[in-house]
Design an enzyme around this catalytic site. Structure first.
Site, mmCIF file in Angstrom:
data_model
loop_
_atom_site.group_PDB
_atom_site.id
_atom_site.type_symbol
_atom_site.label_atom_id
_atom_site.label_comp_id
_atom_site.label_asym_id
_atom_site.label_seq_id
_atom_site.Cartn_x
_atom_site.Cartn_y
_atom_site.Cartn_z
ATOM 1 C CE LYS A 219 29.028 34.615 45.183
ATOM 2 N NZ LYS A 219 30.065 35.380 45.875
ATOM 3 C CD GLU A 225 26.164 42.874 32.042
ATOM 4 O OE1 GLU A 225 25.508 42.259 32.941
ATOM 5 O OE2 GLU A 225 26.761 43.937 32.264
ATOM 6 N N GLY A 280 33.447 36.621 43.328
ATOM 7 C CA GLY A 280 33.515 36.456 41.874
ATOM 8 C C GLY A 280 34.930 36.509 41.329
ATOM 9 N NE ARG A 281 37.318 41.796 44.057
ATOM 10 C CZ ARG A 281 36.140 42.082 44.565
ATOM 11 N NH1 ARG A 281 35.044 41.796 43.909
ATOM 12 N NH2 ARG A 281 36.027 42.645 45.760
ATOM 13 C CD GLU A 366 34.553 43.901 40.895
ATOM 14 O OE1 GLU A 366 33.668 44.377 40.176
ATOM 15 O OE2 GLU A 366 34.876 42.702 40.850
ATOM 16 C CG HIS A 397 57.590 48.341 19.437
ATOM 17 N ND1 HIS A 397 58.576 48.739 18.557
ATOM 18 C CD2 HIS A 397 58.072 47.246 20.078
ATOM 19 C CE1 HIS A 397 59.597 47.886 18.642
ATOM 20 N NE2 HIS A 397 59.318 46.985 19.564
ATOM 21 C CE LYS A 525 26.002 44.752 38.542
ATOM 22 N NZ LYS A 525 25.932 43.644 39.490
HETATM 23 C C1 G6Q Z 1 33.608 39.975 41.141
HETATM 24 C C2 G6Q Z 1 32.352 40.630 40.927
HETATM 25 C C3 G6Q Z 1 31.821 40.550 39.515
HETATM 26 C C4 G6Q Z 1 31.066 39.270 39.199
HETATM 27 C C5 G6Q Z 1 30.263 39.500 37.919
HETATM 28 C C6 G6Q Z 1 29.524 38.271 37.481
HETATM 29 O O1 G6Q Z 1 34.171 39.862 42.192
HETATM 30 O O2 G6Q Z 1 31.453 40.201 41.865
HETATM 31 O O3 G6Q Z 1 32.813 40.726 38.538
HETATM 32 O O4 G6Q Z 1 31.931 38.200 39.084
HETATM 33 O O5 G6Q Z 1 29.384 40.560 38.099
HETATM 34 O O6 G6Q Z 1 28.630 37.872 38.472
HETATM 35 P P1 G6Q Z 1 27.900 36.493 38.376
HETATM 36 O O7 G6Q Z 1 28.920 35.417 38.433
HETATM 37 O O8 G6Q Z 1 26.950 36.449 39.527
HETATM 38 O O9 G6Q Z 1 27.187 36.457 37.056
#
Ligand code: G6Q
Length: 561
Positions: A219, A225, A280-281, A366, A397, A525
């Protein structure tokens, strides 16, 4: 105050939920329920299943195996009314800026608004843009499938690697796995999220660069990462294809950040856009779902959206008493806040849903893992539970021992498809039998009298029997929901995910938290950026003695290499 917020709704925001009559009524009611056993509730009411189950389409939610009565549900419904759950949902559907700490609307519902009714944000209907991106995604996916989209050396694409993390990874990966039986036969799908190079290195081993397409899904397009993994993927590609121009045929981006995509070197013609009102989620429904569309085709992806939209309509329209997400949320509140459960297990009896617990873990933890309310006051009740799980029957199990006989109550959601997509002997009957047996066993338990009779039948007596007896007793009375679907197809998966999204919304509304921000991920972070320089040989910075010693040891042993 954000646009559309009224003084009345702000007043509700500022109410501590635990001081409301509805919460107090539940607390009082709990005292009368404390010693009730579900065995007796079932024995006393042949209609219990009918009374405490709901259906929507092919999806059945059985919540009868919870320590509830009609009086419990009445009080829980009063709680939902007390926080005006319907009004709050309406504000989300209308595009009000309900994510108040980021001053944004929360409009994943627009991404799957298949009825296409206008949803204005800042006075502009978002639906034309949403639909336009869907059309571009479908064109692209079809071109890849048809072999019209070729790699730089003229080969069709065979490997898709989605590079993203968190919301840009978990949802798409979960859905691609869940719909594995629908996967396009000429594509294999890979997901790389971790900055641990082992994941990228192992994924790339065996892939043919000339046939590999990377989707950089971010996003913000600043996530360290993802940017690090994308740079390594580009280096791997260029080492093989030896021309910068190859990037345009092997990299596409999914982002809200056009400049970031451009700066990375991806042609913005190969960028699929989404918007800051998509969390994001909650983003698998957006272009972040491109890997899903590539895996199951445009029609499969549209069916996923249709299913989610169907659940949105149900959540929006159905009365509180007949509303599946509200029921699931209220049962969760009852178990967590009144019966003292501090975790919640999701056990899909479907191997294809093996990433669902991880997806729901992020969605729930989250969203609702917060200690302050929307107005910044400390919460006065526990908020989101610890969510975890693994598929059945594997879990049986492993950790089910604790679920049956441990000291901590763990409410469970069992998820089961009645029909399998794989006809393989008796496998599916056995899977179904195990799932249904577990919820029955957890609810019924086994009394000392029953355990004694069994041991006697096995020929035990005297001290040997008495010694073993306590170990053979199951307390039962352990709560679970069962979500039964017909088959795991895209539409049903869409319904299922949306069910949980709205469950999380309702619980967040009850606890009074903002379910749509995630400030808690920032501190780590910031500190990682600071420590990175030290690990790589930079000057030592002030830390606590533990962190300082750990950094020093890593740095010292690095120097010895
Ligand atoms: C979700 C969070 C988080 C996000 C990641 C990736 O709700 O905001 O999990 O999706 O940190 O972020 P980017 O899509 O910006 O790389």
């Amino acid at each position: 105050m954000t646009a559309g917020t009224t003084w009345a709704s702000l007043a509700v925001d500022m109410t501590d939920i635990t001081t409301t009559p509805a919460w107090q009524a539940l607390a009082d009611h709990h005292t009368t329920m404390a010693s009730v056993h579900m065995r007796d509730l079932f024995a006393g009411d042949p209609e219990r299943f009918t009374r405490f189950s709901l259906t929507h389409g092919d999806l059945l939610l059985d919540f009868s195996k919870n320590r509830i009565t009609a009086a419990t549900m009445d009080r829980l419904h009063d709680l939902a009314r007390a926080i005006d759950v319907k009004g709050r949902a309406e504000r989300m559907f209308r595009g009000e800026a309900i994510n108040t700490t980021e001053n944004r609307p929360v409009l994943h519902v627009a991404l799957r608004n298949r009825s296409n009714t206008p949803i204005p944000v800042g006075g502009v209907d978002v639906m034309p843009a949403v639909n336009a991106v869907l059309v571009r995604m479908a064109d692209f996916a079809t071109a890849v499938h048809d072999g019209r989209w070729l790699g730089y050396t003229g080969h069709p694409i065979a490997h898709i690697v989605n590079i993203g993390i968190g919301g840009s990874d978990l949802g798409p990966q979960m859905a691609v796995e869940a719909l594995a039986h629908r996967r396009h036969p000429s594509l294999d799908m890979h997901f790389v999220s971790n900055v641990d190079g082992s994941q990228m290195a192992r994924t790339l081993t065996g892939l043919d660069p000339a046939r590999t397409l990377f989707i950089v899904a971010s996003k913000t397009f600043t996530t360290e990462e993802t940017m690090t993994n994308a740079a390594s993927a580009r280096a791997w590609l260029l080492a093989a294809l030896k021309d910068d121009a190859a990037v345009a045929r092997h990299f596409v981006a999914v982002s809200t950040n056009t400049r970031g995509v451009n700066d990375f070197g991806i042609d913005t013609a190969n960028m699929f856009e989404f918007w800051d009102w998509v969390g994001g989620r909650y983003s698998l429904w957006s272009a972040i779902g491109l890997s899903i569309m590539l895996a199951v085709g445009p029609n499969g992806f549209f069916a996923l959206l249709d299913g989610a939209h169907d659940m949105d309509r149900h959540f929006h329209d159905a009365p509180i008493e007949r509303n599946l997400p509200i029921a699931l949320a209220l049962i969760g509140i009852w178990n967590a806040n009144f019966l003292g459960a501090d975790s919640h297990a999701v056990i899909p009896y479907d191997q294809r849903l093996h990433r669902l617990p991880a997806f729901l873990q992020q969605l729930d933890m989250e969203s609702n893992g917060k200690s302050v309310t929307r107005d910044g006051a400390a919460v006065s009740a526990h908020t989101g539970p610890i969510v975890w799980g693994e598929p059945g029957t594997n879990g049986q199990h492993a950790f089910f021992q604790l679920l049956h006989q441990g000291t901590r109550p763990v409410p469970i959601d069992f998820i089961l498809a009645r029909e399998s997509d794989y006809r393989l002997g008796r496998h599916h009957s056995m899977l179904v039998a195990n799932c249904l047996a577990q919820s029955e066993a957890l609810m019924m338990g086994k009394t000392a009298t029953e355990a004694r009779a069994e041991l006697e039948r096995d020929g035990l007596a005297g001290t040997a029997l008495e010694r073993l007896l306590p170990h053979k007793v199951f307390p039962g009375n352990r709560p679970s929901n069962t979500i039964l679907i017909d088959r795991l197809d895209p539409a049903t998966l869409g319904r299922l995910i949306a069910l949980y999204e709205h469950k999380v919304f309702v619980q967040g509304a009850i606890w009074g938290v903002n379910s749509f921000d995630q400030w808690g991920v920032e501190l780590g972070k910031q500190l990682a950026r600071r420590i990175l320089g030290e690990i790589e040989g930079g000057p030592a910075l002030p830390h606590d003695s533990s962190t300082a010693a750990l950094i020093a040891r890593v740095a010292a042993r690095n120097r010895q290499r």
